[in-house]
Design an enzyme around this catalytic site. Structure first.
Site, short mmCIF file in Angstrom:
data_model
loop_
_atom_site.label_atom_id
_atom_site.label_comp_id
_atom_site.label_asym_id
_atom_site.label_seq_id
_atom_site.Cartn_x
_atom_site.Cartn_y
_atom_site.Cartn_z
CB SER A 165 17.53 -7.05 -10.66
OG SER A 165 16.96 -6.18 -9.71
CG HIS A 167 6.31 -10.67 -11.04
ND1 HIS A 167 7.02 -11.80 -10.73
CD2 HIS A 167 7.23 -9.72 -11.37
CE1 HIS A 167 8.31 -11.57 -10.88
NE2 HIS A 167 8.47 -10.31 -11.26
CB SER A 168 6.55 -6.64 -8.90
OG SER A 168 6.37 -6.06 -10.19
CD GLU A 206 -2.90 -0.96 -0.05
OE1 GLU A 206 -3.20 0.19 -0.45
OE2 GLU A 206 -3.27 -1.99 -0.63
#
Length: 479
Positions: free
Chosen positions: A241, A370-371, A155
């Site tokens: 990453s 996923h993100s 959030e």
């Protein structure tokens, strides 16, 4: 030669009295005091002593490729042809029958499970590693903490307070239980949903939030994206990453532990999509050949961003890939905290006691996107997600078991959730009010003396900031 067998004393709780072995294939044939079990078309059958009762009651066992066993030699001697090929790597029997090895088993490899969806043991006398009240309560508490933390920080990103976030929704048991089964000396090489491991090892909520906000108290000095955690204190290598690059590194780290005779192993996490990377195969093969004590944990959550596993590979998931490299492997219900804990404990014992790699495939559905850069409603139905979120939630399942054990109450639940929410609200307020790292930190911690090209880059950057001050954050110090 492929067989289901006992390889480690650390797996005693998985193989009791040699009576819970499952051999895949057709019915066995008695020959010379041995039972012969065909594993799959075109593959040498498994030889099992006639005194060894085999029944299909074990949910899943470690799959072992036993190249150095005495059994292949027995098979060669019993073949009709008296010739064999003495080739580098071991003798190979000749055959006049042309037959291709099947690309898959007749049945899928089963999934090891302990708890049903109702939180009760699926059968009396279930084979799992026992946990006491203190351990069970900590496991559950950290799973709840991870769940609430994900909600708050997700959030926060939606409100524009941080730039990016990835949740562990649906995979809380897979990470927390894995962490609980390891020791602090075991080195973790994460993918990017392993923040639960850090929580278990004592990384504070404030440290996690500081990293996501990239302030001066962030251990990475604000250089990394949010959720790219790292902590040398907690033996947790910084998240990177690029996908699967950590697997060859894990094999090398594990080999160094072996050379130093350390009572520890390396644990490398990867997603199902990462198994399509070349580094996955290089890492497994390197670890197998060097006999390095590393556990490869694949979190098969069903989706590699928008790519389903059906488009990712044609094999029976990930667990069978270990067999090709001679690595013992197991498939486990990643939403079952007790099953994951038991499997990782057994895998650690096997890796350290036998100094060899192990592959664990954890099946845990990714409930969240996923993100924060992804909208999963574009490629999967809300009904599918809701089913896994409500009917198969790993946190609720483990809570039921803890409650049935008499170790948890509604009051405990309310107090825990209230405490975590207060801690998170405070951590976010503190992180937001903490200044960013100074510009100087962009050029430190790599070289003892900065080379000329970095000196020039810093000079040009400062000139650009001074010339266009409104295009750069005002809360970043230039000193």
């Amino acid at each position: 030669m492929a067989s289901w067998g006992r390889r480690s004393s650390g797996m005693v709780h998985h193989i009791k009295a040699l009576s819970k072995v499952e051999l895949r294939g057709k019915a066995g044939e008695m020959k010379g005091g041995w039972w012969r079990y065909p594993l799959q078309p075109g593959v040498a059958s498994a030889l099992v002593p006639s005194s060894w009762p085999c029944v299909n009651t074990m949910a899943s066992l470690f799959l072992v490729q036993r190249f150095k066993s005495s059994l292949p030699q027995k098979q060669v001697e019993e073949d009709d042809d008296d010739q064999d090929l003495d080739f580098p790597g071991g003798k190979v029997a000749y055959t006049s029958e042309m037959k291709f090895i099947s690309g898959s088993y007749e049945k899928r490899i089963p999934c090891y499970r302990v708890l049903g969806d109702d939180g009760e043991l699926i059968k009396d006398g279930s084979d799992f590693e026992k946990v006491n009240k203190e351990l069970a309560v900590k496991m559950y508490s950290d799973m709840v903490c991870l769940q609430i933390m994900d909600t708050f920080l997700y959030e926060a990103q939606r409100q524009g307070r941080i730039s990016f976030y990835m949740t562990s929704s649906g995979e809380e048991a897979a990470t927390i239980s894995s962490a609980a089964a390891l020791t602090k000396d075991d080195i973790i090489l994460p993918q990017y949903r392993e923040q639960g491991v850090l929580l278990w090892r004592g990384f504070t909520l404030q440290e996690i939030v500081n990293q996501c906000f990239g302030n001066k108290d962030d251990g990475g000095k604000g250089r990394q994206m949010p959720v790219h955690y790292g902590s040398s204190k907690h033996n947790f290598v910084t998240v990177s990453s690029p996908i699967a690059t950590q697997l060859p590194q894990a094999a090398g780290m594990a080999y160094s532990l072996k050379m130093d005779k350390k009572d520890a192993c390396v644990v490398a996490f990867i997603g199902d999509g990462g198994t399509s990377e070349g580094d996955f195969h290089a890492g497994l093969n390197f670890a197998a050949v060097m006999e390095a004590p590393v556990i490869f944990v694949c979190r098969n959550n069903g989706w590699a961003i928008s790519t389903p596993t059906s488009d990712q590979f044609r094999s029976d998931g990930v667990v069978v890939k270990g067999q090709a490299y001679g690595i013992p492997s197991i498939r486990v219900d990643g939403a079952d905290a007790l099953a994951v804990y038991s499997a990782i404990r057994a895998a650690r014992n096997l890796a350290i006691n036998e100094q060899r790699p192990v592959l664990v495939e954890s099946l845990a559905y990714r409930v969240g996107h996923h993100s924060t850069s992804d909208d999963s409603t574009k490629y999967r139905s809300l009904k599918e997600v809701e089913h896994w979120k409500t009917d198969r939630d790993p946190v609720n399942r483990f809570r039921k078991w803890v409650e049935l054990s008499g170790w948890w109450s509604e009051r405990d639940e309310a107090d825990l959730r209230s405490s975590i929410k207060k801690q998170l609200l405070k951590a976010i307020q503190v992180a937001e009010g903490t200044e960013k790292p100074p510009l100087t930190e962009l050029f430190t911690d790599v070289y003892d003396l900065p080379p000329s090209n970095l000196v020039e880059q810093e000079k040009l950057l400062r000139q650009t900031v001074n010339k266009y001050p409104h295009d750069f954050p005002s809360d970043v110090s230039l000193h």
